[in-house]
Design a protein around this motif. Structure first.
Motif, PDB file in Angstrom:
ATOM      1  N   THR A   1      49.983  10.766 -14.525  1.00 18.55           N
ATOM      2  CA  THR A   1      49.669   9.548 -15.278  1.00 18.55           C
ATOM      3  C   THR A   1      50.855   8.982 -16.043  1.00 18.55           C
ATOM      4  O   THR A   1      50.847   7.791 -16.383  1.00 18.55           O
ATOM      5  N   ASP A   2      51.877   9.794 -16.334  1.00 17.72           N
ATOM      6  CA  ASP A   2      52.952   9.316 -17.199  1.00 17.72           C
ATOM      7  C   ASP A   2      54.337   9.785 -16.756  1.00 17.72           C
ATOM      8  O   ASP A   2      55.141  10.236 -17.577  1.00 17.72           O
TER       9      ASP A   2
ATOM     10  N   PRO B   1      57.392   7.600 -10.317  1.00 14.44           N
ATOM     11  CA  PRO B   1      56.056   7.938  -9.797  1.00 14.44           C
ATOM     12  C   PRO B   1      56.040   9.244  -9.004  1.00 14.44           C
ATOM     13  O   PRO B   1      56.917   9.503  -8.185  1.00 14.44           O
TER      14      PRO B   1
ATOM     15  N   ARG C   1      45.671   8.177  -6.060  1.00 15.08           N
ATOM     16  CA  ARG C   1      46.219   6.822  -6.147  1.00 15.08           C
ATOM     17  C   ARG C   1      45.794   6.131  -7.434  1.00 15.08           C
ATOM     18  O   ARG C   1      46.573   5.386  -8.048  1.00 15.08           O
TER      19      ARG C   1
ATOM     20  N   GLY D   1      48.027   6.853 -10.205  1.00 16.16           N
ATOM     21  CA  GLY D   1      49.370   6.305 -10.112  1.00 16.16           C
ATOM     22  C   GLY D   1      50.286   7.015  -9.153  1.00 16.16           C
ATOM     23  O   GLY D   1      51.452   6.631  -9.014  1.00 16.16           O
TER      24      GLY D   1
ATOM     25  N   GLU E   1      51.811   8.242  -5.517  1.00 18.47           N
ATOM     26  CA  GLU E   1      51.945   7.721  -4.155  1.00 18.47           C
ATOM     27  C   GLU E   1      51.568   8.828  -3.177  1.00 18.47           C
ATOM     28  O   GLU E   1      52.162   9.904  -3.200  1.00 18.47           O
TER      29      GLU E   1
END
Length: 268
Positions: free
Chosen positions: A145-146, A150, A168, A171, A173
């Motif tokens: 999430t952070d 990514p 997804r 966040g 890929e």
């Protein structure tokens, strides 16, 4: 820290033959470690082919961890090298079980590597690429999430659809690197290289390293040998089916600090 192999050589002169000098025991700057562990330069310009190196630690009796964690086998020097290898990589490839056991967090940008990464066109920090067939991961964690860059999740084409959606939505890929439920280890370097990630580092765990070994895609092993005996039933640094013929690697360098040996082996 001192270099045991290869030893530096004294400059030759009229009265001074070129001979090996004693290794100097001192603290190495991060820039020196970065030079010592630099990835091979691609030939002919361009990004070049992917180069997959592994970084693992082992006790004297072959344990890859102690009670599920690698930290008891580590040292300050080992962690400096760990950080250096991350600072040089485009992506850190890691198995899902290791993410769960070690509590993986996003890689962070480090000032010591900012200029080097910028000159090579790298992002501020490496992406974490998690290999998982089931996607049984906690997508509410900061790793997903952070992250500064990514997080990638490598899985098979038949991975559970609801888990793909969850990844997804957090966040991440999702990258398909296998035709069935699992990941084809032989495809991992290629699918990451397609995204411009060619300087690859895997930190295991042993099952993932075993898969890369069996697939014949491991280019380099950075092995820290800890001066401890662990006993117990911990796995080796690579586990899984035996390869048909053991692959020979060549010793590239050995550093030492506090009894720890930091070795590098390259594919012949």
């Amino acid at each position: 820290m001192r270099r045991l192999f290869p030893l530096p050589t004294a400059p030759a002169g009229p009265t001074v033959p070129s001979t090996a000098r004693p290794a100097e025991d001192r603290t190495w700057e991060l820039a020196e470690l970065a030079d010592a562990y630099a990835y091979p330069q691609p030939s002919g310009g361009g990004a070049g082919r992917p180069w997959l190196r592994a970084n693992m630690v082992s006790s004297l009796d072959g344990a890859a961890h102690h009670e599920g964690h690698s930290q008891p086998l580590s040292s300050d020097a080992d962690m400096r090298i760990f950080g250096t290898l991350r600072g040089l990589a485009d992506a850190v490839v890691v198995g899902a079980e290791t993410v769960r056991q070690e509590g993986y967090r996003p890689a962070r940008a480090r000032a010591a590597f900012t200029a080097r990464r910028a000159a090579l066109g790298q992002k501020p920090a490496p992406a974490i690429a998690v290999v998982s067939a089931s996607l049984d991961l906690d997508f509410s964690l900061p790793l997903f999430t952070d992250p500064l860059v990514p997080t990638l999740v490598l899985t098979g084409a038949a991975a559970p659809a609801e888990r793909v959606r969850a990844a997804r939505a957090a966040g991440a890929e999702v990258i398909v690197a296998g035709e069935g439920k699992g990941v084809d280890a032989a495809r991992v370097p290629g699918v990451l290289a397609e995204r411009g990630l060619t300087r690859l580092l895997t930190e295991g765990g042993p099952r993932l390293l075993g898969q890369f070994t069996a697939a014949g895609v491991l280019d380099e092993l950075c092995l820290s040998l800890a001066p401890v005996l662990a006993s117990g039933t911990a796995s080796r640094i690579a586990t899984g089916p035996a390869v048909a013929v053991p692959e020979r690697f060549v010793l590239a360098s050995v550093l030492e600090e506090g009894g720890f040996l930091f070795t590098r082996y390259h594919r012949i």
